[in-house]
Write an enzyme that holds these catalytic residues in place. Structure first.
Site: not given
Ligand code: PMT
Length: 407
Positions: A211-213
């Protein structure tokens, strides 16, 4: 004279930035508002009551027993009857705590507690550590759940010499939020708007994912601002911890890029405007293991990745005449060149680029710093501002440049 006939209670809390509140008071009065300043006891150590009396021409109160309107009026109730909006700028950490706790031991807190139906705008200003303290953030969320609107503090050099979040928003931004509150624009009335927000999750096995932030804050602000301006808003969101934004007509929570693509394409034809703010994974594991992958010795472990569908590019390909397509570009270098490439390659009408290396911009911040690019015309770089203010600036741009009559 945009505020002619309007009455504003201006609360001033204890902060070195209280001097900016005098400028705000002056601006509001010049725009025709009747301004009633209420200054806390501690704020009087930073600014004088006479300044606000002189700028507003109205009595200034501090203590809850003061008779601002004479002995026959209960002042904290009368302020509420008169006020079209209560604006607190600056609000200290202590003031936020007292408001969240429902204290009413001075005039300002008593006015807020005694008038629950009034719109309350809060512009905090304090030391970065105080602002980021979990207690302060807890109080902020408590107040937001009560419907109070926060005007994000800016990032910059603070009085104590450090650089960080905690600067009072500029008076001009506060004036703009007051204007939006008193005279909400309905310039998206009758428009269908779809917004994507948040990250995607690409499963490796039943336990792990890529995933990412992205927190979803930027996309949710865009959706909420569109709804406030009268649009019928559909929000397609990746996994976030945020509640559904106010005024949204439809919300779909999705997991992976493929899920997001499916939810978006099923609804895209019906939309007048689509804003792709989601941070969609560019790659997903080629295969998702059905069982948890076990560690096997100390050997390196590689995951084969396959490109995901580029949702926005596909929307650009399918775009029907009159439909407006807006993308985002999260960049760390060559901002202008990369943003303009995406603008053309994805057939967009507008792209919003954020340099995510800048403090106060990009992922999981409450503020953003963006530049708007269109195929024609000069790019427009906005100063650091709350994500909600960025959202309104984007919608202003859409209205000025893209939404033509009978489109
Ligand atoms: O959510 P926050 O914490 O508030 O953070 C906000 C943000 C940084 C996520 C937001 O401001 C932002 O920049 N969103 C776009 C992030 C991104 O994925 O940028 P990109 O440059 O990789 O993609 C360009 C555009 O293509 C984006 O509009 C993206 O939604 C879209 N895209 C990308 C890949 C893909 N497979 N499908 C897409 O539709």
């Amino acid at each position: 004279m945009i505020f002619k006939g309007k009455t504003i209670v201006l609360g001033v809390g204890a902060s070195i930035s209280a001097y900016k509140s005098a400028d705000l008071c002056s601006k509001l009065a010049q725009e025709g508002a009747t301004v009633y300043p209420i200054i806390t006891e501690s704020a009087l150590k930073f600014v004088g009551a006479a300044t606000f009396w002189g700028l507003s021409g109205q009595p200034v109160s501090t203590g809850v027993f003061e008779e601002a309107f004479g002995p026959s009026e209960i002042a904290h109730l009368r302020y509420g009857e008169l006020a079209d909006v209560i604006v607190i700028a600056p609000a200290s950490a202590d003031l936020l705590a007292r408001l969240a706790g429902g204290f009413c031991d001075d005039m300002l807190s008593a006015v807020v507690v005694a008038n629950p139906g009034k719109p309350v705008l809060i512009a905090p200003a304090m030391n970065t550590h105080m602002w980021q303290n979990p207690a302060t953030q807890w109080n902020r969320r408590t107040l937001e759940r009560r419907g109070y609107i926060f005007i994000e503090p800016g990032v910059g050099r603070l009085a104590e010499g450090i650089v960080g979040a905690g600067r009072l928003a500029e008076p001009a931004e506060i004036v703009e939020v007051i204007r939006e509150t008193l005279f909400p624009r309905r310039d998206l009335e009758g428009k269908r708007v779809l917004v994507t927000a948040g990250p995607t999750r690409e499963a490796i096995d039943p336990v792990r994912y890529i995933t990412n932030r992205s927190s979803g804050k930027m996309g949710y602000a865009i959706a909420e601002a569109a709804a406030a301006r009268g649009a019928y808003v559909t929000l397609v969101s990746g996994p976030t911890h945020l509640p559904q934004p106010a005024g949204i007509a439809e919300m779909y929570r999705v997991g992976s890029a493929a899920n997001m693509a499916e939810a978006v394409f099923a609804r895209s034809d019906a939309q007048d405007i689509i804003v792709a703010c989601a941070a969609v994974a560019d790659y997903a594991p080629t295969a998702t293991a059905l069982q948890k992958i076990k560690k096997s010795g100390d050997a390196d472990f590689a995951i084969a990745l396959t490109p995901t569908i580029d949702i926005l590019k596909e929307l650009g390909r399918r775009k029907r005449p009159g439909q407006i397509l807006i993308g985002f570009a999260a960049e760390t270098e060559n901002i202008a060149a990369n943003a303009e490439k995406k603008l053309h390659e994805k057939n967009l009408d507008l792209i919003v680029a954020n340099d995510i290396t800048k403090e106060g911009a990009g992922f999981d911040t409450d503020t953003n710093i963006v530049t708007l690019y269109q195929k024609q015309g000069e790019p427009v770089t906005l100063p650091i501002m709350s994500k909600r203010a960025v959202a309104d600036a984007i919608w202003n741009k859409v209205n000025e440049n893209l939404l033509m009559p009978n489109r």
